[in-house]
Design an enzyme around this catalytic site. Structure first.
Site, PDB file in Angstrom:
ATOM      1  N   ASP A  45     -24.648  -1.609 -40.126  1.00  0.00           N
ATOM      2  CA  ASP A  45     -23.893  -2.581 -40.733  1.00  0.00           C
ATOM      3  C   ASP A  45     -24.756  -3.419 -41.489  1.00  0.00           C
ATOM      4  O   ASP A  45     -25.781  -3.949 -40.769  1.00  0.00           O
ATOM      5  CB  ASP A  45     -22.860  -3.255 -39.896  1.00  0.00           C
ATOM      6  CG  ASP A  45     -22.103  -4.264 -40.768  1.00  0.00           C
ATOM      7  OD1 ASP A  45     -20.718  -3.795 -40.610  1.00  0.00           O
ATOM      8  OD2 ASP A  45     -22.176  -5.012 -41.445  1.00  0.00           O
ATOM      9  N   ILE A  46     -24.408  -4.246 -42.746  1.00  0.00           N
ATOM     10  CA  ILE A  46     -25.255  -4.695 -43.489  1.00  0.00           C
ATOM     11  C   ILE A  46     -25.485  -6.331 -42.796  1.00  0.00           C
ATOM     12  O   ILE A  46     -26.413  -7.158 -43.035  1.00  0.00           O
ATOM     13  CB  ILE A  46     -25.011  -4.788 -44.796  1.00  0.00           C
ATOM     14  CG1 ILE A  46     -26.077  -5.424 -45.730  1.00  0.00           C
ATOM     15  CG2 ILE A  46     -23.856  -5.896 -45.094  1.00  0.00           C
ATOM     16  CD1 ILE A  46     -26.177  -5.089 -47.238  1.00  0.00           C
ATOM     17  N   ASN A  49     -10.723  -1.451 -37.990  1.00  0.00           N
ATOM     18  CA  ASN A  49      -9.836  -2.481 -38.624  1.00  0.00           C
ATOM     19  C   ASN A  49      -9.002  -1.710 -39.572  1.00  0.00           C
ATOM     20  O   ASN A  49      -9.395  -0.991 -40.277  1.00  0.00           O
ATOM     21  CB  ASN A  49     -10.599  -3.544 -39.626  1.00  0.00           C
ATOM     22  CG  ASN A  49     -11.239  -4.495 -38.645  1.00  0.00           C
ATOM     23  OD1 ASN A  49     -10.518  -5.127 -37.302  1.00  0.00           O
ATOM     24  ND2 ASN A  49     -12.134  -4.849 -38.973  1.00  0.00           N
ATOM     25  N   GLU A  83     -11.646  -4.764 -44.753  1.00  0.00           N
ATOM     26  CA  GLU A  83     -12.544  -5.037 -46.071  1.00  0.00           C
ATOM     27  C   GLU A  83     -12.787  -4.093 -47.010  1.00  0.00           C
ATOM     28  O   GLU A  83     -12.585  -4.189 -48.270  1.00  0.00           O
ATOM     29  CB  GLU A  83     -13.794  -6.285 -45.882  1.00  0.00           C
ATOM     30  CG  GLU A  83     -13.680  -7.505 -45.428  1.00  0.00           C
ATOM     31  CD  GLU A  83     -14.864  -8.377 -44.943  1.00  0.00           C
ATOM     32  OE1 GLU A  83     -15.916  -7.675 -45.526  1.00  0.00           O
ATOM     33  OE2 GLU A  83     -14.981  -9.109 -44.533  1.00  0.00           O
ATOM     34  N   VAL A  84     -13.198  -2.818 -46.359  1.00  0.00           N
ATOM     35  CA  VAL A  84     -13.659  -1.803 -47.004  1.00  0.00           C
ATOM     36  C   VAL A  84     -12.752  -0.622 -46.901  1.00  0.00           C
ATOM     37  O   VAL A  84     -12.368  -0.166 -45.644  1.00  0.00           O
ATOM     38  CB  VAL A  84     -15.145  -1.246 -46.633  1.00  0.00           C
ATOM     39  CG1 VAL A  84     -15.266  -0.189 -47.547  1.00  0.00           C
ATOM     40  CG2 VAL A  84     -15.875  -2.332 -47.008  1.00  0.00           C
ATOM     41  N   HIS A 109     -13.578   3.455 -41.302  1.00  0.00           N
ATOM     42  CA  HIS A 109     -14.629   3.522 -40.770  1.00  0.00           C
ATOM     43  C   HIS A 109     -14.300   2.805 -39.478  1.00  0.00           C
ATOM     44  O   HIS A 109     -13.645   2.131 -38.762  1.00  0.00           O
ATOM     45  CB  HIS A 109     -15.751   2.336 -41.394  1.00  0.00           C
ATOM     46  CG  HIS A 109     -14.901   0.916 -41.822  1.00  0.00           C
ATOM     47  ND1 HIS A 109     -14.202   0.916 -43.046  1.00  0.00           N
ATOM     48  CD2 HIS A 109     -15.272  -0.134 -41.217  1.00  0.00           C
ATOM     49  CE1 HIS A 109     -13.805  -0.357 -43.045  1.00  0.00           C
ATOM     50  NE2 HIS A 109     -14.422  -1.093 -41.876  1.00  0.00           N
ATOM     51  N   HIS A 142     -16.432   0.969 -36.380  1.00  0.00           N
ATOM     52  CA  HIS A 142     -17.405  -0.130 -35.859  1.00  0.00           C
ATOM     53  C   HIS A 142     -17.930   0.403 -34.479  1.00  0.00           C
ATOM     54  O   HIS A 142     -16.963   0.306 -33.886  1.00  0.00           O
ATOM     55  CB  HIS A 142     -17.355  -1.686 -35.698  1.00  0.00           C
ATOM     56  CG  HIS A 142     -16.728  -2.226 -37.092  1.00  0.00           C
ATOM     57  ND1 HIS A 142     -17.741  -2.940 -37.874  1.00  0.00           N
ATOM     58  CD2 HIS A 142     -15.488  -2.032 -38.030  1.00  0.00           C
ATOM     59  CE1 HIS A 142     -16.959  -3.468 -39.300  1.00  0.00           C
ATOM     60  NE2 HIS A 142     -15.528  -2.791 -39.177  1.00  0.00           N
TER      61      HIS A 142
HETATM   62  P1  5GP Z   1     -14.332  -4.200 -42.237  1.00  0.00           P
HETATM   63  O1  5GP Z   1     -13.909  -5.665 -42.235  1.00  0.00           O
HETATM   64  O2  5GP Z   1     -13.751  -3.454 -43.374  1.00  0.00           O
HETATM   65  O3  5GP Z   1     -13.740  -3.443 -40.913  1.00  0.00           O
HETATM   66  O4  5GP Z   1     -15.703  -4.021 -42.080  1.00  0.00           O
HETATM   67  C1  5GP Z   1     -16.477  -3.682 -43.082  1.00  0.00           C
HETATM   68  C2  5GP Z   1     -18.001  -3.826 -42.780  1.00  0.00           C
HETATM   69  O5  5GP Z   1     -18.823  -3.210 -43.695  1.00  0.00           O
HETATM   70  C3  5GP Z   1     -18.313  -5.378 -42.557  1.00  0.00           C
HETATM   71  O6  5GP Z   1     -19.051  -5.402 -41.083  1.00  0.00           O
HETATM   72  C4  5GP Z   1     -19.684  -5.551 -43.663  1.00  0.00           C
HETATM   73  O7  5GP Z   1     -20.516  -6.146 -43.049  1.00  0.00           O
HETATM   74  C5  5GP Z   1     -20.013  -4.028 -43.838  1.00  0.00           C
HETATM   75  N1  5GP Z   1     -20.421  -3.867 -45.160  1.00  0.00           N
HETATM   76  C6  5GP Z   1     -19.956  -4.201 -46.196  1.00  0.00           C
HETATM   77  N2  5GP Z   1     -20.621  -4.017 -47.514  1.00  0.00           N
HETATM   78  C7  5GP Z   1     -21.716  -3.162 -47.006  1.00  0.00           C
HETATM   79  C8  5GP Z   1     -22.959  -2.627 -47.402  1.00  0.00           C
HETATM   80  O8  5GP Z   1     -22.897  -2.559 -48.595  1.00  0.00           O
HETATM   81  N3  5GP Z   1     -23.742  -1.908 -46.870  1.00  0.00           N
HETATM   82  C9  5GP Z   1     -23.577  -1.684 -45.455  1.00  0.00           C
HETATM   83  N4  5GP Z   1     -24.361  -1.298 -44.487  1.00  0.00           N
HETATM   84  N5  5GP Z   1     -22.566  -2.441 -44.624  1.00  0.00           N
HETATM   85  C10 5GP Z   1     -21.779  -3.353 -45.504  1.00  0.00           C
END
Ligand code: 5GP
Length: 125
Positions: free
Chosen positions: A39-40, A97, A105-106, A110, A112
């Site tokens: 994760d970034i 999530n 968010e994405v 996915h 985690h």
């Molecule tokens: P969500 O909130 O959708 O469950 O988690 C999305 C995750 O994607 C977040 O923890 C965020 O830090 C990670 N993320 C968003 N953009 C990028 C990216 O461009 N590269 C990587 N490696 N992680 C990302």
């Protein structure tokens, strides 16, 4: 097609772009069904994202519409990644999530994988 009236999969989402190699990622693992990378913005010493290779918006979409081979392959990959990272003994946490209340968010499914320290309560507050 996603279930329950969810919007259709958007192939421009950031994880789709990572899968296509359009955006770099720190890869940990890849096989026919899964891709894993750091994760970034890590929330724990180890914070890995594991994504299916197929185009699924969320857990809701994946669990309802992925093939049995995709589901089996993906879940086995998550377990293998944790095992190969040496996380079985100290332990780890998986989190997916899903939808608005979770803060997803994405919109590419996915999981985690958090590890590397005691992780505290499941849900703060
Ligand atoms: P969500 O909130 O959708 O469950 O988690 C999305 C995750 O994607 C977040 O923890 C965020 O830090 C990670 N993320 C968003 N953009 C990028 C990216 O461009 N590269 C990587 N490696 N992680 C990302």
């Amino acid at each position: 097609m996603p279930v329950n009236g969810l919007p259709p999969y958007n192939s421009q989402n950031i994880f789709a772009r990572i899968l296509r190699g359009e955006i770099p990622a720190r890869k940990i693992y890849e096989d026919e069904f899964a891709f894993a990378f750091h994760d970034i913005n890590p929330q724990a010493p180890t914070h890995v994202l594991v994504i299916p290779k197929g185009a699924y918006c969320s857990f809701a979409d994946f669990s309802a519409t992925a093939t049995e081979a995709e589901i089996t392959g993906f879940i086995r990959a998550v377990g293998k990644i944790a095992r190969d990272l040496g996380l079985e003994a100290p332990g780890y946490r998986l989190l997916a999530n899903t939808g608005e209340h979770s803060g997803q968010e994405v919109a590419h499914f996915h999981i985690h994988l958090f590890a590397g320290r005691p992780l505290g309560r499941m849900i703060p507050g």
